[in-house]
Design an enzyme around this catalytic site. Sequence first.
Site, PDB file in Angstrom:
ATOM      1  N   ASN A  58       7.810   1.847 -10.000  1.00 13.48           N
ATOM      2  CA  ASN A  58       7.552   2.321  -8.742  1.00 13.48           C
ATOM      3  C   ASN A  58       8.717   3.241  -8.444  1.00 13.48           C
ATOM      4  O   ASN A  58       8.787   3.366  -7.003  1.00 13.48           O
ATOM      5  CB  ASN A  58       7.946   0.970  -7.794  1.00 13.48           C
ATOM      6  CG  ASN A  58       6.567   0.044  -7.738  1.00 13.48           C
ATOM      7  OD1 ASN A  58       5.491   0.511  -8.039  1.00 13.48           O
ATOM      8  ND2 ASN A  58       6.533  -1.165  -7.728  1.00 13.48           N
ATOM      9  N   ASP A  66       9.042  -5.314  -5.282  1.00  8.70           N
ATOM     10  CA  ASP A  66       8.494  -4.837  -6.391  1.00  8.70           C
ATOM     11  C   ASP A  66       9.558  -3.616  -7.029  1.00  8.70           C
ATOM     12  O   ASP A  66       9.221  -2.692  -7.023  1.00  8.70           O
ATOM     13  CB  ASP A  66       7.019  -4.196  -6.401  1.00  8.70           C
ATOM     14  CG  ASP A  66       6.147  -4.084  -7.546  1.00  8.70           C
ATOM     15  OD1 ASP A  66       6.781  -4.747  -8.476  1.00  8.70           O
ATOM     16  OD2 ASP A  66       5.320  -3.467  -7.437  1.00  8.70           O
ATOM     17  N   ASP A  86       6.204   2.042  -2.797  1.00  8.27           N
ATOM     18  CA  ASP A  86       5.810   0.378  -2.905  1.00  8.27           C
ATOM     19  C   ASP A  86       6.604  -0.428  -2.336  1.00  8.27           C
ATOM     20  O   ASP A  86       7.426  -1.082  -3.075  1.00  8.27           O
ATOM     21  CB  ASP A  86       5.488   0.241  -4.383  1.00  8.27           C
ATOM     22  CG  ASP A  86       4.231   1.127  -4.922  1.00  8.27           C
ATOM     23  OD1 ASP A  86       3.447   1.787  -3.979  1.00  8.27           O
ATOM     24  OD2 ASP A  86       3.657   0.775  -6.023  1.00  8.27           O
ATOM     25  N   VAL A 140       5.477  13.651  -3.288  1.00  6.53           N
ATOM     26  CA  VAL A 140       6.893  13.946  -4.047  1.00  6.53           C
ATOM     27  C   VAL A 140       6.346  13.956  -5.779  1.00  6.53           C
ATOM     28  O   VAL A 140       5.521  13.081  -6.216  1.00  6.53           O
ATOM     29  CB  VAL A 140       7.810  12.821  -3.873  1.00  6.53           C
ATOM     30  CG1 VAL A 140       9.083  13.358  -5.004  1.00  6.53           C
ATOM     31  CG2 VAL A 140       8.550  12.858  -2.600  1.00  6.53           C
ATOM     32  N   ARG A 195      -1.656   6.298   2.082  1.00  8.89           N
ATOM     33  CA  ARG A 195      -1.431   4.870   1.594  1.00  8.89           C
ATOM     34  C   ARG A 195      -2.371   3.902   2.515  1.00  8.89           C
ATOM     35  O   ARG A 195      -2.134   3.786   3.743  1.00  8.89           O
ATOM     36  CB  ARG A 195       0.090   4.444   1.654  1.00  8.89           C
ATOM     37  CG  ARG A 195       0.293   3.097   0.953  1.00  8.89           C
ATOM     38  CD  ARG A 195       0.300   3.202  -0.385  1.00  8.89           C
ATOM     39  NE  ARG A 195       0.750   2.012  -1.130  1.00  8.89           N
ATOM     40  CZ  ARG A 195       0.957   1.507  -2.255  1.00  8.89           C
ATOM     41  NH1 ARG A 195       0.255   2.414  -3.307  1.00  8.89           N
ATOM     42  NH2 ARG A 195       1.531   0.515  -2.634  1.00  8.89           N
ATOM     43  N   GLU A 209       5.433  -3.098  -0.275  1.00  8.79           N
ATOM     44  CA  GLU A 209       4.627  -3.980   0.203  1.00  8.79           C
ATOM     45  C   GLU A 209       4.941  -5.557  -0.082  1.00  8.79           C
ATOM     46  O   GLU A 209       4.849  -6.421   0.685  1.00  8.79           O
ATOM     47  CB  GLU A 209       3.167  -3.934  -0.198  1.00  8.79           C
ATOM     48  CG  GLU A 209       3.142  -4.071  -1.620  1.00  8.79           C
ATOM     49  CD  GLU A 209       1.647  -3.488  -1.808  1.00  8.79           C
ATOM     50  OE1 GLU A 209       0.814  -2.983  -1.225  1.00  8.79           O
ATOM     51  OE2 GLU A 209       1.257  -3.700  -3.290  1.00  8.79           O
TER      52      GLU A 209
END
Length: 376
Positions: free
Chosen positions: A249, A244, A262, A136, A79, A264
């Site tokens: 996600n 999020d 996710d 995954v 990432r 962030e």
Amino acid sequence: MADDPDPTERTRLTVSERDLDHLAADLSRWLGDRVGADGPPTISELARPQAGGMSSTSILFEAEWSVGGRAESGSFVARMAPEDDSFPVFETYDLATQYRVIEGVAAATDVPVPQLCWLETDEKALGSPFFVMRRVDGRVPSDNPPYVFVGWLLDARAEERDRLTGDTLDIFAKIHAIADPATRFPMLDGPGQALRRHVDAQKAWYRWALADDGYAIPLIERGFAWLEQHWPADPGPDVLSWGDARPGNIIYREFEPVAVLDWEMTALGPRELDVAWVIFIHRFFQDLAVKFGQPGLPDFLRRDAVAAEYEKRSGYRVRDLDFYLVYAALRHAIVMARVTRRMIHFGEATVPEDRDDYVMHRASLEAMLDGTYEWD
């Protein structure tokens, strides 16, 4: 479909591309040093996901190496922060905080998160900070085209989608149940009320993304004024907010969540931040389906059903949901306006005549602010 209801994928493809061959060589050097490999690790099958977010870059890869003669290997995801010339959606990408939050969630709950491997904050290694997780396998409801148009979730039986909803909201409840989140995640804490900090941060992001460059959006500014006029008297206890928070996600196997992704947008704040976000983002997609003459999934993630199921899973009754739904629509308006700016920047769209048309869901947000939006 002749019309593309979601501009985010087109935008994502304009981001400057990292050369995968060079990236493989850089990854090999970095990984070899990190694990103390006997020789340069073999990096193969580098790829970018077919679908994904419009901010950070994800790179899938296989790696093989040996340490002290013992062979090791794995499937990984790196990432990475976006490159400087990618016209990013967000002002900052704090990958170290994301890493620590995932680490903390894994330690405090049984919420399924990918296994973390390494965090690298020195951008010299690959050109930007990054962290690496075990990959995954599974399936994710698509954002492009949105799952309300096509795909496995649309094709599922109603009871299968109900199961997915319940298990997804159970994840929300477990994240929100983490005790003393300000102590466990001090990097997310700060002075004053958490909801006020959250809204102030969104205002700062809006100024950076749009207003300070001469792209003030009257509808967004009207939305912030509406929030001040309807501020909750008591926002309630602060929890770890995933941010999020939505099925798009989560990686599922069949209909069971196996990896929550996710982080962030993670923050401290009221539970309703996540509950309202998952309701609104689905309605954003569903309204698109209706606009394009498709049935979509009108009975999925309905407002009252989500609130009731969340209460069942958490023991907490959500409150002030109108406020948080408007706030969710406002936050997403900033995203959509920034995406529109990015498309214009890369020559993929023209400047709208009306500044409010930078917001893809303008009509919905206007109706919410007017109190005329129909949820049922």
